[in-house]
Enzyme design. Structure first.
Site, mmCIF file in Angstrom:
data_model
loop_
_atom_site.group_PDB
_atom_site.id
_atom_site.type_symbol
_atom_site.label_atom_id
_atom_site.label_comp_id
_atom_site.label_asym_id
_atom_site.label_seq_id
_atom_site.Cartn_x
_atom_site.Cartn_y
_atom_site.Cartn_z
ATOM 1 N N SER A 23 11.915 1.306 35.723
ATOM 2 C CA SER A 23 11.980 -0.041 36.317
ATOM 3 C C SER A 23 13.196 -0.813 35.819
ATOM 4 C CB SER A 23 10.697 -0.813 35.988
ATOM 5 O OG SER A 23 10.469 -0.834 34.589
ATOM 6 N N THR A 155 5.600 -35.786 69.721
ATOM 7 C CA THR A 155 4.409 -34.953 69.549
ATOM 8 C C THR A 155 4.507 -33.948 70.686
ATOM 9 O OG1 THR A 155 2.971 -36.303 70.957
ATOM 10 C CG2 THR A 155 3.018 -36.877 68.621
ATOM 11 N N HIS A 156 4.141 -32.732 70.457
ATOM 12 C CA HIS A 156 4.303 -31.648 71.446
ATOM 13 C C HIS A 156 5.762 -31.501 71.866
ATOM 14 C CE1 HIS A 156 -0.110 -31.986 71.949
ATOM 15 N NE2 HIS A 156 0.131 -33.286 71.922
ATOM 16 N N SER A 277 31.646 -18.544 66.741
ATOM 17 C CA SER A 277 31.238 -17.316 67.407
ATOM 18 C C SER A 277 32.462 -16.422 67.534
ATOM 19 C CB SER A 277 30.676 -17.662 68.783
ATOM 20 O OG SER A 277 30.879 -16.591 69.674
ATOM 21 N N LYS A 283 31.657 -22.619 70.103
ATOM 22 C CA LYS A 283 30.411 -22.639 69.335
ATOM 23 C C LYS A 283 30.562 -23.140 67.896
ATOM 24 C CE LYS A 283 26.857 -20.855 70.378
ATOM 25 N NZ LYS A 283 26.526 -19.476 70.725
ATOM 26 N N GLU A 290 19.394 -21.533 60.185
ATOM 27 C CA GLU A 290 18.671 -20.394 60.770
ATOM 28 C C GLU A 290 18.295 -19.377 59.694
ATOM 29 O OE1 GLU A 290 20.881 -18.809 64.166
ATOM 30 O OE2 GLU A 290 21.436 -20.856 64.657
ATOM 31 N N LYS A 325 7.224 -7.184 40.035
ATOM 32 C CA LYS A 325 8.417 -7.957 39.702
ATOM 33 C C LYS A 325 9.395 -8.191 40.845
ATOM 34 C CE LYS A 325 8.035 -5.995 35.212
ATOM 35 N NZ LYS A 325 6.982 -5.159 35.830
HETATM 36 N N1 ARG Z 1 7.840 -1.055 33.027
HETATM 37 C C1 ARG Z 1 6.465 -1.346 32.902
HETATM 38 C C2 ARG Z 1 6.074 -2.464 33.893
HETATM 39 O O1 ARG Z 1 6.929 -3.057 34.425
HETATM 40 C C3 ARG Z 1 6.162 -1.829 31.514
HETATM 41 C C4 ARG Z 1 4.768 -1.618 31.079
HETATM 42 C C5 ARG Z 1 4.523 -0.189 30.875
HETATM 43 N N2 ARG Z 1 3.295 0.073 30.253
HETATM 44 C C6 ARG Z 1 2.743 1.273 30.322
HETATM 45 N N3 ARG Z 1 1.641 1.441 29.724
HETATM 46 N N4 ARG Z 1 3.283 2.248 30.988
HETATM 47 O O2 ARG Z 1 4.930 -2.696 34.154
#
Ligand code: ARG
Length: 458
Positions: A23, A155-156, A277, A283, A290, A325
Site C-alpha cells: 500500500s 421555482t421549477h 472552444s 465560446k 462544470e 485510504k
Molecule cells: N497497510 C496496512 C493497511 O493499510 C497496514 C495494516 C496492516 N496490518 C496487518 N495486520 N496486515 O491497512
C-alpha cells in the site's frame, strides 16, 4: 526487502503478490503522522519504563532524522516496501541498528494505521474547514455588495418572485455554514486515539494510552480495543460530510453555468476561469464550474466505496481495510481543489445587474404582490389570487406587463384598485416588503450577513 515475518513462513512470495499486497503507493502520504506517532510511542514506552531512556533517545532521534530527510527529499520512499509503517521501521533499523527493532513494542500495525489515518484526516479536515471559511467570506462580501440587486427568484426554474442577488448568495452561505459545522462535529469524533489497542485485544505491557493520546493532540482514547482497530466510521463520516459539501458546491456551480449562458447573462466569469472552444471562436465555457459539478460524482463514489468495503467485515482488522485510504484521500484532494477554484472564481466574476433586473421585469414575478395588495384591501386571498391571474393572462394576450396596464382596466376587475397599486407592484417594493425574518429585504439580508460573519469569527 526481506519479509519481517520471514522465519514463520518458508519460501518467497510471488513478486506479483507482494506488489498486490503493498500500500506504499498511497499510504506514503501519511509519513509525517506515522513518524510523529512513533516518536510519541517511544516516549510513552520510556516514561512507563518499558524502554530505557537511552533507547528512547536513539529511537526518537532516528525518527526525527528520517522525517527531516523525507521532508527535504534526501530520503526517497522505497516503492517496494509493504507500507509506510514497515518502510519507516526498516530505515530506522538500518540507521540506528537493533534498537530500531524495539519501537514496535506494545503496538501493532493495526492500531498504528488507524492512528495515522485519524491524524491525517484530522489535518485534512482543518485544511478543508479553512477553505470553507474562505468561500463563506467571499459569499458574504458578494451579498453585501448586492443587497439591492434585483433578480428573479425561481421555482421549477420558472420566474417566481423577485429576490436580491445578495439573498441568493446567502442561501448558499447558510448551506456551507452547516457543512463547516458538520466537519467540526465529525472532527470531534475522529479525534479519539486508537493507539495502544494493539493487534485487537490490548496488551500485557503496562502502557499509558492516555499519555500517548494527549501528546498527539487527541481528546480521548478508544475505549474498546477491538472497536479501535476495526472501525473506520470516522472516515465514512468525513466522506459523507464531504459528499454533502460537494452537493452544495455542485448546485452552486450549476447555477453559475446557467447564469453565464447567453440565455441568462446574469454573470460573466473572469477570463482566468473560462476556456475557449477549439472550433467555435465565440465560446467562453464555464469548464471550472462544470468540473466541480462533475467531480461531485467521484466524491459520492468514494463514500459508497468505503461503506461497501466495510459492510461485511467481521471484527477485527481485515486486509480489506487497506482499501479505506485511496477513496478518502481522493475525496479530500478533490474538495480542496474545487474550493480552491470556486472561491476566486466567485470573487472575480462580474455580476450583470441590468440583465438580472431585465429578467425580473418580465415573467410577472410581481403577481403575488398584486394579489397580496388586494388582500390588504380586504379581499380573501383566493379571490385576489384569481383576479391577479386573470390580469396576467390579459397581459400575456396583449404582450404587456402588469405595470403598464391602465387603472381603468384594473378597475374592471375590482373596485379595490387605485393608483397606489403601481407602487405596490414595483419590483423594488416587492423585494423591500419581504421583511419577514429570513426574507429577501435589505434589512433581513444584512442580518444574515452579520450572522455568518459572526460565525466566522469563532
Ligand atoms: N497497510 C496496512 C493497511 O493499510 C497496514 C495494516 C496492516 N496490518 C496487518 N495486520 N496486515 O491497512
Amino acid at each position: 526487502m526481506a519479509k519481517m515475518w520471514a522465519g514463520v513462513t518458508a519460501g518467497d512470495t510471488d513478486p506479483a503478490a507482494d506488489d498486490f499486497n503493498s500500500s506504499i503507493r498511497f499510504d506514503q502520504r501519511m509519513f509525517r503522522q506515522d513518524i510523529t506517532g512513533s516518536i510519541a510511542h517511544a516516549e510513552m514506552l520510556a516514561a512507563k519504563g518499558i524502554l530505557s531512556q537511552s533507547d528512547c533517545e536513539a529511537l526518537t532521534d532516528g525518527l526525527a532524522g528520517i522525517l527531516e530527510d523525507l521532508e527535504s527529499g534526501k530520503l526517497k520512499i522505497d516503492g517496494s516496501a509493504e507500507d509506510i509503517h514497515m518502510f519507516v521501521e526498516q530505515v530506522l533499523t538500518e540507521r540506528i541498528g537493533d534498537t530500531g527493532k524495539k519501537l514496535h513494542t506494545a503496538r501493532s500495525r493495526n492500531d498504528q494505521v488507524a492512528l495515522d489515518l485519524r491524524m491525517y484526516l484530522r489535518d485534512e479536515s482543518d485544511e478543508i474547514a479553512a477553505l470553507i471559511r474562505g468561500i463563506l467570506k467571499v459569499l458574504a462580501d458578494l451579498a453585501e455588495q448586492h443587497t439591492e440587486t434585483i433578480m428573479p427568484g425561481y421555482t421549477h426554474l420558472q420566474r417566481a418572485q423577485p429576490v436580491s442577488f445578495g439573498h441568493y448568495m446567502m442561501a448558499y452561505a447558510m448551506m456551507l455554514l452547516r457543512d463547516l459545522d458538520r466537519l467540526r462535529d465529525c472532527r470531534r469524533r475522529m479525534n479519539i486515539s486508537p493507539i495502544g489497542c494493539c493487534a485487537l485485544a490490548g496488551t500485557t505491557y503496562d502502557t499509558d494510552r492516555r499519555m500517548e493520546a494527549e501528546r498527539l493532540g487527541f481528546d480521548g482514547i478508544c475505549l474498546n480495543s477491538m472497536d479501535g482497530v476495526s472501525d473506520r466510521d470516522f472516515a465514512a463520516e468525513l466522506l459523507s460530510t464531504l459528499s454533502i459539501l460537494m452537493m452544495h458546491l455542485s448546485r452552486l456551480s450549476e447555477e453559475l453555468i446557467l447564469w453565464a449562458s447567453w440565455e441568462f447573462r446574469f454573470i460573466s466569469f473572469s477570463n482566468a476561469y473560462t476556456t475557449g472552444s477549439s472550433i467555435m471562436p465565440q465560446k467562453r465555457n464555464a469548464d471550472m464550474a462544470e468540473l466541480i459539478r462533475g467531480k461531485t460524482g467521484r466524491v459520492y463514489g468514494d463514500l459508497i466505496g468505503l461503506l461497501t468495503t466495510l459492510k461485511g467485515l467481521p471484527l477485527a482488522y481485515n486486509k480489506d481495510m487497506q482499501e479505506d485510504k485511496e477513496g478518502v484521500f481522493d475525496a479530500c484532494d478533490t474538495v480542496k481543489m474545487c474550493l480552491g477554484i470556486l472561491t476566486p472564481m466567485l470573487a472575480t466574476m462580474t455580476v450583470n445587474k441590468e440583465n438580472m433586473l431585465h429578467a425580473a421585469q418580465s415573467g410577472f414575478i410581481n403577481a403575488t404582490d398584486l394579489a397580496d395588495w388586494l388582500v390588504k384591501k380586504g379581499m380573501p386571498f383566493r379571490s385576489a389570487y384569481k383576479i391577479s391571474g386573470q390580469l396576467v393572462r390579459l397581459c400575456i394576450e396583449n404582450g404587456t406587463v402588469l405595470e403598464a396596464l391602465p387603472l381603468e382596466t384594473y378597475r374592471q376587475y375590482s373596485e379595490f384598485f387605485d393608483e397606489e397599486l403601481y407602487q405596490a407592484i414595483d419590483l423594488k417594493t416587492c423585494m423591500e416588503k419581504r421583511i419577514s425574518e429570513g426574507g429577501t429585504s435589505v434589512a433581513s439580508v444584512e442580518k444574515q450577513i452579520a450572522f455568518v460573519r459572526k460565525e466566522l469569527e469563532t
